[in-house]
Scaffold this active site. Structure first.
Site, PDB file in Angstrom:
ATOM      1  CB  CYS A 185       7.134  -1.448  17.207  1.00  0.00           C
ATOM      2  SG  CYS A 185       6.245  -0.450  18.398  1.00  0.00           S
ATOM      3  CD  GLU A 244       5.370  -1.837   9.938  1.00  0.00           C
ATOM      4  OE1 GLU A 244       6.551  -1.469   9.943  1.00  0.00           O
ATOM      5  OE2 GLU A 244       4.736  -2.072  10.983  1.00  0.00           O
ATOM      6  CB  SER A 293     -17.369 -15.997  -7.597  1.00  0.00           C
ATOM      7  OG  SER A 293     -16.166 -15.251  -7.678  1.00  0.00           O
ATOM      8  N   GLY A 294     -16.823 -15.226 -10.842  1.00  0.00           N
ATOM      9  CA  GLY A 294     -16.694 -14.028 -11.666  1.00  0.00           C
ATOM     10  C   GLY A 294     -15.688 -13.061 -11.058  1.00  0.00           C
ATOM     11  N   GLY A 295     -15.311 -13.284  -9.795  1.00  0.00           N
ATOM     12  CA  GLY A 295     -14.348 -12.417  -9.120  1.00  0.00           C
ATOM     13  C   GLY A 295     -12.910 -12.729  -9.532  1.00  0.00           C
ATOM     14  CB  VAL A 296      -9.770 -10.791  -8.957  1.00  0.00           C
ATOM     15  CG1 VAL A 296      -8.349 -10.838  -9.467  1.00  0.00           C
ATOM     16  CG2 VAL A 296     -10.410  -9.469  -9.315  1.00  0.00           C
ATOM     17  CG  ASP A 297      -9.236 -13.533  -4.959  1.00  0.00           C
ATOM     18  OD1 ASP A 297      -8.490 -12.732  -5.549  1.00  0.00           O
ATOM     19  OD2 ASP A 297      -9.678 -13.325  -3.812  1.00  0.00           O
ATOM     20  CB  SER A 298     -12.870 -17.973  -8.270  1.00  0.00           C
ATOM     21  OG  SER A 298     -13.702 -17.055  -8.938  1.00  0.00           O
ATOM     22  CG  HIS A 356       5.270   0.788  13.087  1.00  0.00           C
ATOM     23  ND1 HIS A 356       4.936  -0.537  13.243  1.00  0.00           N
ATOM     24  CD2 HIS A 356       5.122   1.349  14.303  1.00  0.00           C
ATOM     25  CE1 HIS A 356       4.588  -0.771  14.489  1.00  0.00           C
ATOM     26  NE2 HIS A 356       4.688   0.362  15.165  1.00  0.00           N
TER      27      HIS A 356
END
Ligand code: XMP
Length: 557
Positions: free
Chosen positions: A105, A205, A257-262, A203
């Protein structure tokens, strides 16, 4: 404040040999995506990673000229017209002479304009689906392309003629120069030869360009020569080696934190440095039902050295009587930092650390860090950071997932053998159920909400759709909101009730920036509603939130 448990770490096996430092950034072949401010730049990055190729998204004026691992460049779209005074411009010559370049673009319009082509406002805004009615089958960019391939257009300007060295290779009904190229070794200016450049005004993507991934594959793999060796397994191997070298015999603190990332960051670090890692998991009292206990157990099973801190009394005391959402957030944020710091200090100053606790690890991921540019080129989204560790602790930041997108983090988690329920967890707000209780917070209100939420979330996990997927996995995020300042009349048996309503929320989304309410099956909703009203004392009415974001938000507060 109660300290729940300090587990004894089990030694984990490290299975790699050492690689040189910063292997990922320096040695892994990479595509550079220069960001001219388009909303879809991150999407280009994701698509390239899906091709098992490492890429970095950089501001348009931060090209890494001395990085030997670059194999190709993509120029993104932009909110600007190439003729705007404030349009982002750079000297393309040093890039075009060294690498294959794909302009998308604005990127395509910028290259065309740089070499004498013309770009003008399109008669009508070219937006939406179009078909490549003609394209050059022999061009490497269109390998395996089908006739009339659908592409997605979104531009206000259009190229009206291209430089004489360029050749048109694709057109739609309305856009003559939908795609062009300039073959390698074409003279661009005195003494400068191109390394092959391609421009597309559509585009590739976005999902609606049906063969967009094929086009990007043709560019990244065939034209740039990617060996496609970027995978979660290769990431784990190289990241573990890097972390070993970076950290040596130092000790590291990480907030879970219990979350995925940490959680993934912790397991990755654990694989690299074993018991040199200490994790801190704080319970502020507003987690889901049994979540603190269950997640601690999961962490232990994963061999993590975790200190679980039950600080719920402190949080409840400080939140008493506060109903303003922002005030609640502030109190929780402040208390969290206080509790975390107290634990961190004890670890840093402990005998066993022996002065070697020098790192604070975080589960920061790539989208947290990508700098988006505003109209003046200033950074408008800065690095995400967990709040204010005291300077005297003198800890350096370690962010092992900082190059990964969310879906890659999940794949890395799977490569590390983490259980699926930890990897596919929905996002959960840091302040927890506090922002799902409208009004002030009391332990009793939290209990009511936890019970209702538990019935709903368990129901989502158990209900399998005809296509074999659970409702839980189909939605981005779900939860229950307690309207604790509202009571409505109901009847139970022969008794009149006067209790609270709850609202169920479930949304589909890809990034939480926008979200649609999930169309959950009626039989599921009927069952959950019944269960909640029958089993949760204090609730006599269940509603379903059918607002999308925008204009609503995912959380009610
Ligand atoms: P909204 O409500 O803004 O939420 O549409 C978007 C995403 O952010 C989460 N969220 C938070 N996460 N602290 C957090 O860590 C917060 O204060 C907070 N507020 C919202 C929300 O759960 C959703 O995933």
């Amino acid at each position: 404040m109660k300290k729940i448990r300090r587990s004894i770490l089990r030694e984990t096996k490290c299975f790699v040999t050492l690689h040189s430092n910063s292997f990922i950034r320096k040695k892994m072949q990479k595509i550079i995506i220069l960001d001219f401010g388009s909303q879809t730049t991150q999407l280009i990055g994701r698509r390239v990673r899906e091709l098992d190729t490492f890429c970095e998204i950089l501001p348009y004026n931060k090209f890494p000229y001395d990085d030997p691992s670059v194999i190709g460049v993509i120029l993104s779209g932009s909110p600007f017209s190439v003729y705007d005074e404030k349009a982002f411009k750079l000297d393309l010559m040093p890039i075009l002479s060294r690498y294959p370049v794909l302009g998308i673009c604005y990127g395509a319009q910028l290259m065309a304009q740089t070499f004498g082509g013309n770009v003008e406002p399109a008669g009508s805004r070219e937006y939406g689906r179009a078909n490549l009615q003609w394209f050059d089958h022999t061009n490497p960019l269109f390998k395996h392309f089908e006739e009339n391939s659908q592409v997605w257009m979104s531009h206000g300007d259009t190229i009206v003629n291209i430089p004489s060295e360029f050749k048109v290779i694709g057109s739609t009904e309305d856009v003559q120069y939908a795609a062009y190229w300039c073959p390698p070794n074409t003279k661009l200016s005195e003494g400068v030869l191109s390394n092959g450049l391609w421009g597309v005004q559509f585009h590739p993507e976005v999902f609606h360009s049906l063969q967009g991934t094929q086009l990007l594959r043709n560019f990244v793999v065939d034209i740039c020569g990617s060996k496609q060796n970027w995978s979660s397994a290769s990431f784990v191997e190289t990241a573990v080696a890097e972390l070993k070298q970076q950290i040596g015999s130092d000790r590291v603190i990480l907030g879970l934190s219990g979350g995925v990332d940490s959680s993934v960051a912790a397991v990755l670090l654990n694989r690299a440095i074993g018991n040199q890692l200490t994790c801190i998991f704080v319970d502020h009292g507003m987690l889901r039902k049994n979540e603190f206990r269950d997640v601690l157990r999961d962490y232990e099973c994963l061999g993590l050295n975790v200190i679980g801190v039950d600080a719920s009394q402190k949080f409840f005391a400080d939140l008493a009587g506060v109903s303003d959402p922002e005030q609640k957030r502030k109190i929780i944020g402040r208390d969290f930092v206080e509790v975390f710091n107290e634990q961190a200090k004890q670890i840093v100053n402990s005998k066993s650390s022996n002065g070697k606790c020098r790192w604070l690890a975080q589960g920061t991921i790539y989208p947290d860090r990508i700098e988006s540019l505003n109209i003046t080129g200033k950074v408008i989204k800065s690095h995400h950071n967990v709040g204010g560790l005291p300077k005297e602790m003198n800890l350096q930041l370690c962010e092992p997932l900082k190059w990964l997108f969310k879906d890659e983090v999940r794949r890395v988690g799977r490569s590390l053998g983490m259980p699926e329920h930890l990897i596919t967890r929905h996002p959960f707000p840091g302040p927890g159920l506090a922002v799902r209780i409208l009004g002030d917070i009391t332990p009793e209100k939290v209990r009511i909400l936890q019970e209702a939420d538990d019935i709903y979330i368990r129901g989502l996990r158990e209900y399998v759709d005809p296509d074999g997927e659970t409702l839980y996995n189909k939605v981005w995020q779900a939860g229950v909101v307690l309207l604790s300042d509202v009571c409505s009349v109901g009847v139970m048996g022969d008794e009149r009730t006067y209790e609270h309503p709850v609202a169920l929320r479930a949304v589909t989304s890809t990034d939480a920036m926008t979200a649609d309410w999930a169309k959950l099956p009626y039989d599921f909703m009927a069952r959950v509603s019944n269960d909640i009203i029958n089993k949760v004392k204090g609730v006599n009415r269940v509603c379903y939130d059918i607002s999308s974001k925008p204009p609503a938000t995912i959380e009610w507060e």
